[in-house]
Scaffold this active site. Structure first.
Site, PDB file in Angstrom:
ATOM      1  CD  GLU A  59      -1.552  -2.459   1.496  1.00 23.93           C
ATOM      2  OE1 GLU A  59      -2.318  -3.419   1.292  1.00 23.93           O
ATOM      3  OE2 GLU A  59      -0.397  -2.615   1.950  1.00 23.93           O
ATOM      4  NE  ARG A 268       4.308  -8.349   0.626  1.00 25.73           N
ATOM      5  CZ  ARG A 268       4.062  -7.346  -0.230  1.00 25.73           C
ATOM      6  NH1 ARG A 268       4.767  -7.240  -1.333  1.00 25.73           N
ATOM      7  NH2 ARG A 268       3.115  -6.478   0.034  1.00 25.73           N
ATOM      8  CG  MET A 308      12.568  -5.242   3.982  1.00 24.44           C
ATOM      9  SD  MET A 308      11.535  -6.581   3.378  1.00 24.44           S
ATOM     10  CE  MET A 308       9.998  -5.696   3.096  1.00 24.44           C
ATOM     11  N   GLY A 309      12.813  -3.255  -0.147  1.00 25.29           N
ATOM     12  CA  GLY A 309      12.808  -2.075  -0.997  1.00 25.29           C
ATOM     13  C   GLY A 309      13.778  -2.111  -2.156  1.00 25.29           C
ATOM     14  CD  GLU A 310      18.715  -3.568  -1.871  1.00 24.94           C
ATOM     15  OE1 GLU A 310      19.659  -2.828  -2.171  1.00 24.94           O
ATOM     16  OE2 GLU A 310      18.863  -4.702  -1.383  1.00 24.94           O
ATOM     17  CG  ASN A 334       2.434  -4.010  -7.853  1.00 24.66           C
ATOM     18  OD1 ASN A 334       1.771  -4.133  -8.877  1.00 24.66           O
ATOM     19  ND2 ASN A 334       3.030  -2.883  -7.535  1.00 24.66           N
ATOM     20  CG  LEU A 336       0.489  -3.017 -11.976  1.00 22.83           C
ATOM     21  CD1 LEU A 336      -0.209  -1.803 -11.386  1.00 22.83           C
ATOM     22  CD2 LEU A 336       0.170  -3.144 -13.456  1.00 22.83           C
ATOM     23  CD  GLU A 337       6.772  -3.569  -7.137  1.00 25.18           C
ATOM     24  OE1 GLU A 337       6.787  -2.689  -6.273  1.00 25.18           O
ATOM     25  OE2 GLU A 337       7.094  -4.753  -6.909  1.00 25.18           O
TER      26      GLU A 337
END
Length: 421
Positions: A59, A268, A308-310, A334, A336-337
């Site tokens: 989100e 995740r 995380m975030g990579e 997701n 879409l990434e």
């Protein structure tokens, strides 16, 4: 019904706290700042800002383009962002640092909600996707705080899940000024749940407007240069317990035909990092991790992305992407990434969280659905051995991504209208 709901919340709160403590045994972030979950925190410097709630990482990523647009259009308005999970909190910090005020959303207990709202005193509340907390919604209405749900989605499964609370949920939704739904199907389900038709608009999916991280493609190419540009590489992203073993078994199948293939696997949740690494080693793979080796070498067969975030640079470095949460009934993550980076997408049978997007990608030839876990290895192997098909699928995936952009502009128009009122 509302009083019964509140009584139930008080009764289950001790068990929620125990669950929080249990999760903290595996990931220490759950032990930190727990007082915020009851509304105890230092108030932001200035009240009267815009409050955006995004429950977790997905989100927050969806809200990123909206948050950036709010900062541009309302530079003098303090921006408060709440999450529920520590990983969501970390993602907020990665994206915005100290530019926004972050705090955990309190439990839906009247005293905690009242204390939270008294401290932040927002002039507008924005909920991202699907977070219906009746006491919070009633409190916003009673304080005259306009409340809207953006990027609103509601799966058939979630609709059924709300059935026992249909009365109190219907009353809570009447406290919402606007619901900006992702699709016509989501809008229809919100109407079935009790939202008023005149307060629902279809604005599209904010995730189509997500910015590609600066240099993600270039970084992906650099990674490929380090482990071999011609080497077959696939990524299993946002995996969950119950499907990681299936991913590793699929890679064993891939290696039988493509012995130099490399699997990138990104669990995740942080508490899964260590168990996944142990599982990889126990199956005899040569393994590297992001935290230890930074990048895999030519001899490594599996690379565990324990950070995380990579994801985006690693999507860019892969030939194709399997998006997790779809082999088990989590509902998928997701798609879409990888689509934004023109990568072919594979998903399992459970994609109800992103059903419309996933179906569009499949229909347009940018994604493929496998019916069961034992079909994953064959699907990966066929795509890795067919660069022409990968190219066509990737181009179609990117075409779908580009064609659906514009939700942020539409949502910002709705926000402008509410703030002007």
């Amino acid at each position: 019904m509302r009083y019964l709901y509140t009584l139930a919340m008080y009764l289950v709160t001790p068990f929620i706290v125990l669950r929080l403590l249990a999760r903290g045994m595996r990931y220490r972030g759950y032990h930190l700042r727990w007082r915020e979950r009851f509304g105890f925190f230092r108030a932001p410097a200035a009240p009267g800002g815009i409050w955006v709630h995004a429950v977790s990482v997905g989100e927050v990523n969806a809200a990123e383009p909206l948050l950036k647009a709010l900062r541009v259009d309302y530079p003098n308005a303090p921006l408060v962002v709440t999450t529920v999970t520590p990983t969501g909190s970390e993602r907020v910090r990665q994206l915005f640092g100290e530019e926004v005020f972050h705090v955990y959303l309190p439990y839906d207990l009247p005293f905690a909600v009242a204390r939270f709202l008294a401290r932040i005193r927002p002039r507008l509340a924005i909920i991202v996707e699907t977070e219906i907390w009746p006491n919070l919604y009633f409190a916003c209405r009673n304080r005259g705080i306009p409340l809207m749900i953006v990027n609103a989605r509601l799966s058939e499964r979630s609709l059924r899940g709300y059935a026992p609370l249909r009365g109190v949920v219907r009353s809570a939704l009447r406290c919402v000024r606007l619901i900006a739904a992702q699709s016509r199907a989501d809008a229809a389900r919100y109407r079935l749940l009790g939202a008023e038709t005149e307060r629902i608009v279809v604005s599209g999916n904010l995730k189509f407007d997500m910015p590609l991280p600066d240099g993600a493609t270039d970084r992906g190419q650099q990674l490929r240069a380090q482990w071999g540009r011609l080497r077959p590489v696939w990524i299993a992203a946002s995996t969950h317990e119950g499907e990681e073993l299936a991913v590793l078994e699929a890679h064993l199948e891939v290696l039988r035909r493509l012995p130099d293939a490399l699997l990138l696997i990104a669990p995740r949740h942080p508490e899964r990092f260590r168990p996944v690494e142990h599982a990889v080693r126990s199956l005899g793979f040569s393994v590297a991790t992001r935290s230890a080796q930074q990048v895999p070498g030519a001899a490594h067969q599996v690379f565990v992305i324990d950070s995380m975030g990579e994801l985006m640079p690693f999507y860019a470095a892969a030939d194709l992407a399997f998006v997790g949460g779809s082999l088990v009934p989590i509902g998928g993550h997701n798609v879409l990434e990888p689509a934004a980076l023109a990568r072919p997408v594979l998903v399992g049978p459970h994609t109800f969280n992103f059903e419309e997007i996933t179906q569009t990608l499949i229909a347009e030839g940018g994604a493929e659905r496998i019916g069961a876990a034992d079909a994953l290895g064959g699907a990966v192997q066929r795509l890795l051995r067919d660069p022409a098909r990968r190219g066509r699928m990737g181009a179609q995936a990117r075409k779908v991504f580009d064609s659906e952009r514009g939700a942020v502009r539409r949502v910002m128009g709705l926000i402008d209208g509410l703030l002007q009122e």
